[in-house]
Design an enzyme around this catalytic site. Structure first.
Site, PDB file in Angstrom:
ATOM      1  N   GLN A 106      20.956   1.553  -5.204  1.00  0.00           N
ATOM      2  CA  GLN A 106      21.070   0.137  -5.523  1.00  0.00           C
ATOM      3  C   GLN A 106      21.083  -0.047  -7.043  1.00  0.00           C
ATOM      4  OE1 GLN A 106      17.930  -3.098  -5.195  1.00  0.00           O
ATOM      5  NE2 GLN A 106      19.126  -3.486  -3.337  1.00  0.00           N
ATOM      6  N   TYR A 131      16.856 -11.797  -8.439  1.00  0.00           N
ATOM      7  CA  TYR A 131      17.331 -10.953  -9.536  1.00  0.00           C
ATOM      8  C   TYR A 131      18.545 -11.620 -10.195  1.00  0.00           C
ATOM      9  CZ  TYR A 131      14.074  -7.430  -7.834  1.00  0.00           C
ATOM     10  OH  TYR A 131      12.926  -6.764  -7.463  1.00  0.00           O
ATOM     11  N   ARG A 185      24.024  -6.770  -1.404  1.00  0.00           N
ATOM     12  CA  ARG A 185      22.864  -7.368  -0.735  1.00  0.00           C
ATOM     13  C   ARG A 185      22.615  -8.750  -1.319  1.00  0.00           C
ATOM     14  NH1 ARG A 185      16.652  -4.910  -0.138  1.00  0.00           N
ATOM     15  NH2 ARG A 185      16.395  -5.558   2.027  1.00  0.00           N
ATOM     16  N   GLY A 234      12.876  -0.849   6.431  1.00  0.00           N
ATOM     17  CA  GLY A 234      12.218  -0.459   5.192  1.00  0.00           C
ATOM     18  C   GLY A 234      10.807   0.024   5.402  1.00  0.00           C
ATOM     19  N   CYS A 250       1.353  -5.279   7.269  1.00  0.00           N
ATOM     20  CA  CYS A 250       0.184  -5.786   6.546  1.00  0.00           C
ATOM     21  C   CYS A 250       0.486  -5.957   5.060  1.00  0.00           C
ATOM     22  CB  CYS A 250      -1.005  -4.850   6.734  1.00  0.00           C
ATOM     23  SG  CYS A 250      -0.802  -3.241   5.939  1.00  0.00           S
ATOM     24  N   CYS A 281       2.146  -0.961   0.574  1.00  0.00           N
ATOM     25  CA  CYS A 281       3.532  -0.980   0.078  1.00  0.00           C
ATOM     26  C   CYS A 281       3.712  -2.107  -0.940  1.00  0.00           C
ATOM     27  CB  CYS A 281       4.512  -1.097   1.240  1.00  0.00           C
ATOM     28  SG  CYS A 281       4.157  -2.461   2.378  1.00  0.00           S
ATOM     29  N   CYS A 288       0.528   3.473   2.370  1.00  0.00           N
ATOM     30  CA  CYS A 288       0.713   2.817   3.671  1.00  0.00           C
ATOM     31  C   CYS A 288      -0.616   2.767   4.413  1.00  0.00           C
ATOM     32  CB  CYS A 288       1.748   3.586   4.494  1.00  0.00           C
ATOM     33  SG  CYS A 288       2.039   2.904   6.150  1.00  0.00           S
ATOM     34  N   GLU A 314     -17.609   6.649  21.847  1.00  0.00           N
ATOM     35  CA  GLU A 314     -17.456   5.219  21.585  1.00  0.00           C
ATOM     36  C   GLU A 314     -18.301   4.457  22.601  1.00  0.00           C
ATOM     37  OE1 GLU A 314     -17.138   1.606  20.868  1.00  0.00           O
ATOM     38  OE2 GLU A 314     -16.047   2.860  19.440  1.00  0.00           O
ATOM     39  N   LYS A 357      -1.612 -11.718  14.798  1.00  0.00           N
ATOM     40  CA  LYS A 357      -2.076 -10.403  14.341  1.00  0.00           C
ATOM     41  C   LYS A 357      -1.811  -9.305  15.379  1.00  0.00           C
ATOM     42  CE  LYS A 357      -3.551 -12.364  10.688  1.00  0.00           C
ATOM     43  NZ  LYS A 357      -2.753 -12.236   9.466  1.00  0.00           N
TER      44      LYS A 357
END
Length: 673
Positions: A104, A175, A223, A319, A346, A350, A363, A413, A431
Site C-alpha cells: 500500500q 489520509y 482503497r 485483517g 477487542c 492491535c 494480540c 475448576e 460482547k
C-alpha cells in the site's frame, strides 16, 4: 468437495492469479526499523500468514514522501532504492508459500506523525485537522500537488521492481487522497475542490500516473472509505459518483469505511456483525463491475462464503482476523474450523498498541503474533506434571501450551464450566465475540490427551499434593470490588436489593430486561460502560454514570473509547466525573463532587468499581512449594486484575519456567550418574 467452494475458487486479476478469495489488508505494525527498513520480525510476521494459506498479502502502508507523508510510530519507507533489497527478500519469502503480494502506497497528509515533521506544518487539501485535536494542516499549493503525483508514480515503479505483484493506493481513512475526496476536509475553491469531479481530481491524476509507471499488465488496487459516517463527509451515494472520475485505471476496488473521528467503523468495534460493510461493496460492484474487496469483522467462514456466493464482493479482506489466526485459510480448507482462533475485535493489542500507545502490534488471543507455533519445537525432555488452578482463559492457555510441549497437565475448576469471567462477560449481547476465544481454548484442550480437566472441584492443598506436581500454576481469577462505602454492603445483600455488581447482572440477564428503567452506574471503566451499553442499546434505559476520574473510559483502547463516547452522546447518558459515591441505599445514592453533595435516585444501581485478585490458596502453596522444591507461578487476574491480553501473555510465559524445571531435572539426573 470443498465445504466452502466460493472461498477456495481461484481468481485472476490482470495477470495476478490468487489461489483463494482471502486477502490480508495493510495494517500498521510498528515492526519497521527506525530507518524505515523492513525488520526480520516484520518478515516473519507476514510469513506466518502466507504459510497459513492467505492468497494475497498486502504489506502495510509505506512512506514515499518523507517526512510529510509519514505516519505511525515506525513506518516502512519506499522513497529511495536503498529499501529495495529487503523488500525483495520479503517478496521472496511470501512467494515461497504461494502467496501473491501487494504494497500500500500512502501519503498521510494531515494525519502525518508530528514528531517526525520536526516542527513543520502537515499538509492537506485545506486547513482542517484529520482528527479533532490534531495539528491544523496547511493547504498544498498546485505545484506541490504535482510533485506529490510524480512521487506516487516513482514509488509505484519502485514497488514493481521490488517484486510486488500488485500495488494499492490508499484513498480513504482520513489520509491525503481522502482529504481531497471528502467535503469534510476539502474546502478548496480551485480545480481540486468544490464539485465531485474537482475533489476526485487528485486521486484520478495519481492513479493515472501510477498506471503509466507500472504499465497496462500490472494490477492496481484503490482503497477508499465508501461511507464516512459524518454529516459533511461522503455518503455511499457520493462515493459511487466520485468513483466515476477516478476508478478507471484500477483493477481492484477495496471498499472500506469511516474516518479518524469514527475509528470504530474503520477498525470495527466488537458489536458489529461479520461482514457488516458488504452492502457497500455490493453497491460498488453493481455500479462499476470491477473486482471488489469487502471487509468488516469477518471471522466466520460461513459469513465469508455467503458474501462471495451472493456476489456482493469478489475478495474478503481479513485483517485482525489474520493477526489472531494466521492459519485461518488452512484450518478452514482442511477441516479444522473448530480450532479457529477467532479475533474477538477487542482492539487492544492491535489498534490500541499501534495507534493509541505507539507500541508494536500484539494480540489478546494470540500470545505470539511473530513466532506463532515455534514454542512447540522445544519439547520437554522429562515427564513433568503440571497442576493448573482455575479454568479461565489464562488458565486454559497455560494448560494447553504446557501440554503441547509434553507436560502432563491437570486443571481444576470449581465451577461447572470453563472460561471464567471471559465466558460470563460474553453473555452480554454486544460482547458475545469474547466467547469465541473460550470456545477455541475448549476445542484446543479437547485435542490434548495429556491435559485432564476436572470441573466442579475446588482445588485445595490436599488435592494438589496428591498429584505430586513438578510445577503449580495458580490462575484463580478475581472478584468484584465492593469498597467500604456507607450502606453499600447492606443494600447489595438486601432481600429485594436494587443494588448489584456485574456478576449479579451476568448471572441472571432475564431478571434485567425491563425497559425505560432509571439506571445508576457507579464506576466509568470498561465494566461500567459494558453495563451502560447493555441497558441503553437494548432496553432504552435512562443512564447516569458516576466516576471519580476526570474522564469516563479513560483506560479503554482507542477504538472502544471512541465507540463508547458515541453511545454516551447518542443516549444522552448523564456523566458525573470527578465524583465519588458517599453513601447508597436501595433507591438512591449520595454522591460528592467539589465538596457538594447530590442525590441520585434510581430503579437499579450497578457498582462497577473494578475487580480484585482472588488467590486464597497462595499462602499454603508458597509454603508447600518451598518445602518440596516445587515451582509455583501466579498469573492472570489472581496476580493482579487486568485484561484478557495480559493473562494470555503471562500464560504462554509459564513455558519458560517449565523449561527451567526440565533443565533442573536433567541436571539432577546427570549429577547422580
Amino acid at each position: 468437495m470443498l465445504k466452502y467452494k466460493h472461498i477456495f475458487e481461484p481468481i485472476t486479476i490482470n495477470g495476478m492469479k490468487l489461489k483463494n478469495r482471502i486477502i490480508m489488508p495493510p495494517m500498521g505494525s510498528n515492526f519497521a526499523n527506525i530507518d524505515g527498513t523492513i525488520s526480520d520480525d516484520h518478515i516473519k510476521y507476514y510469513e506466518q500468514r502466507a504459510k497459513g494459506g492467505t492468497a494475497l498479502i498486502t504489506l502495510e502502508n509505506v512512506c514515499f514522501d518523507y517526512p510529510f507523508g509519514t505516519n505511525g510510530t515506525t513506518q516502512l519507507r519506499l522513497d529511495n532504492d536503498q529499501y529495495l533489497p529487503r523488500l525483495w527478500k520479503f517478496n521472496e519469502r511470501m512467494h515461497a508459500y504461494g502467496a501473491c503480494t501487494s504494497v500500500q502506497i500512502n501519503h498521510a497528509g494531515a494525519s502525518a506523525t508530528g514528531l517526525r515533521l520536526h516542527g513543520l506544518q502537515p499538509v492537506s487539501s485545506s486547513n482542517v485537522p484529520s482528527k479533532k485535536g490534531m495539528t491544523c494542516p496547511r493547504p498544498l499549493t498546485i505545484s506541490e500537488i504535482k510533485q506529490i503525483i510524480i512521487k506516487y508514480a516513482i514509488a509505484a515503479d519502485r514497488a514493481k521492481r521490488a517484486g510486488f505483484d500488485c500495488i494499492e493506493i490508499h484513498a480513504g481513512h482520513s489520509y491525503l487522497l481522502d482529504q481531497f475526496l471528502s467535503a469534510h476536509y476539502n474546502h478548496r475553491t480551485d480545480q481540486y475542490g468544490g464539485s465531485l469531479e474537482n475533489r476526485a481530481r487528485l486521486t484520478s491524476e495519481v492513479l493515472a500516473a501510477v498506471r503509466q509507471a507500472v504499465g497496462a499488465r500490472f494490477p492496481i488496487s484503490v482503497r477508499f472509505s465508501a461511507d464516512e459516517f459524518v454529516n459533511d463527509g461522503n455518503s455511499l451515494d457520493d462515493t459511487l459518483e466520485l468513483l466515476r472520475f477516478f476508478s478507471e485505471p484500477a483493477d481492484i476496488l477495496n471498499v472500506s469505511a469511516g474516518i479518524n473521528d469514527n475509528l470504530q467503523y474503520q477498525i470495527d468495534k466488537m458489536s458489529l456483525p461479520d461482514g457488516w460493510r458488504s452492502y457497500m461493496a455490493a453497491a460498488v460492484k453493481q455500479k462499476l463491475g470491477k473486482v471488489t474487496v469487502t471487509s468488516g469483522n469477518f471471522r466466520s467462514p460461513k459469513a465469508a462464503e455467503k458474501v462471495l456466493a451472493n456476489k456482493e464482493a469478489d475478495l474478503i479482506a481479513m485483517g485482525r482476523g489474520l493477526i489472531a489466526e494466521p492459519n485461518w485459510v488452512n484450518k478452514v480448507q482442511f477441516g479444522q474450523e473448530k480450532l479457529l482462533r477467532k479475533c474477538i475485535s477487542c482492539n487492544i493489542g492491535c489498534a490500541d498498541h499501534r495507534i493509541g500507545k505507539g507500541l508494536p502490534l500484539r494480540c489478546t488471543v494470540n500470545p505470539d503474533v511473530v513466532g506463532e507455533d515455534e514454542y512447540k519445537n522445544y519439547q520437554l525432555k522429562n515427564n513433568l506434571k503440571l497442576v493448573v488452578i482455575g479454568g479461565g482463559t489464562t488458565a486454559l492457555e497455560a494448560a494447553c501450551s504446557a501440554a503441547e510441549i509434553g507436560a502432563n497437565v491437570r486443571l481444576y475448576e470449581q465451577k461447572n464450566y470453563l472460561g471464567g469471567l471471559a465466558h460470563e462477560i460474553s453473555q452480554l449481547p454486544d460482547k458475545k465475540r469474547i466467547d469465541d476465544y473460550v470456545n477455541y481454548l475448549r476445542q484446543r484442550a479437547n485435542q490434548l490427551p495429556n491435559l485432564k480437566i476436572t470441573l466442579n472441584q475446588k482445588a485445595d492443598l490436599k488435592t494438589i499434593v496428591q498429584e505430586q506436581p513438578d510445577m503449580i500454576v495458580n490462575a484463580s481469577g478475581a472478584k468484584p470490588f465492593l469498597p467500604p462505602i456507607e450502606g453499600l454492603q447492606a443494600a447489595h445483600t438486601a432481600k429485594n436489593s436494587h443494588v448489584f455488581n456485574i456478576f449479579d447482572l451476568l448471572g441472571s440477564l432475564d431478571h434485567f430486561q425491563k425497559k425505560n428503567q432509571k439506571i445508576l452506574i457507579i464506576g466509568g471503566g470498561a465494566v461500567g460502560l459494558d453495563v451502560m451499553e447493555y441497558f441503553t442499546e437494548h432496553y432504552a434505559a435512562k443512564v447516569t454514570m458516576v466516576e471519580m476520574l476526570p474522564e469516563i473510559g479513560r483506560d479503554l483502547d482507542i477504538v472502544t473509547k471512541i465507540g463508547m463516547k458515541e453511545l454516551l452522546k447518542k443516549y444522552q447518558v448523564k456523566q458525573f466525573t470527578k465524583t465519588k459515591l458517599g453513601s447508597i441505599s436501595n433507591s438512591k445514592a449520595i454522591v460528592i463532587r467539589e465538596n457538594k453533595q447530590f442525590e441520585l435516585k434510581f430503579d437499579q444501581a450497578f457498582v462497577c468499581l473494578g475487580m480484585r485478585s482472588q488467590a486464597p490458596l497462595m499462602p499454603e502453596l508458597e509454603k508447600y512449594a518451598i518445602e518440596q522444591g516445587v515451582s509455583l507461578v501466579n498469573i492472570g487476574d489472581s496476580k493482579r486484575a487486568r485484561r484478557i491480553y495480559e493473562g494470555t501473555q503471562e500464560a504462554r510465559r509459564i513455558l519458560n519456567e517449565l523449561h527451567l524445571v526440565d533443565q533442573r531435572r536433567l541436571s539432577a539426573v546427570s549429577f547422580t550418574h
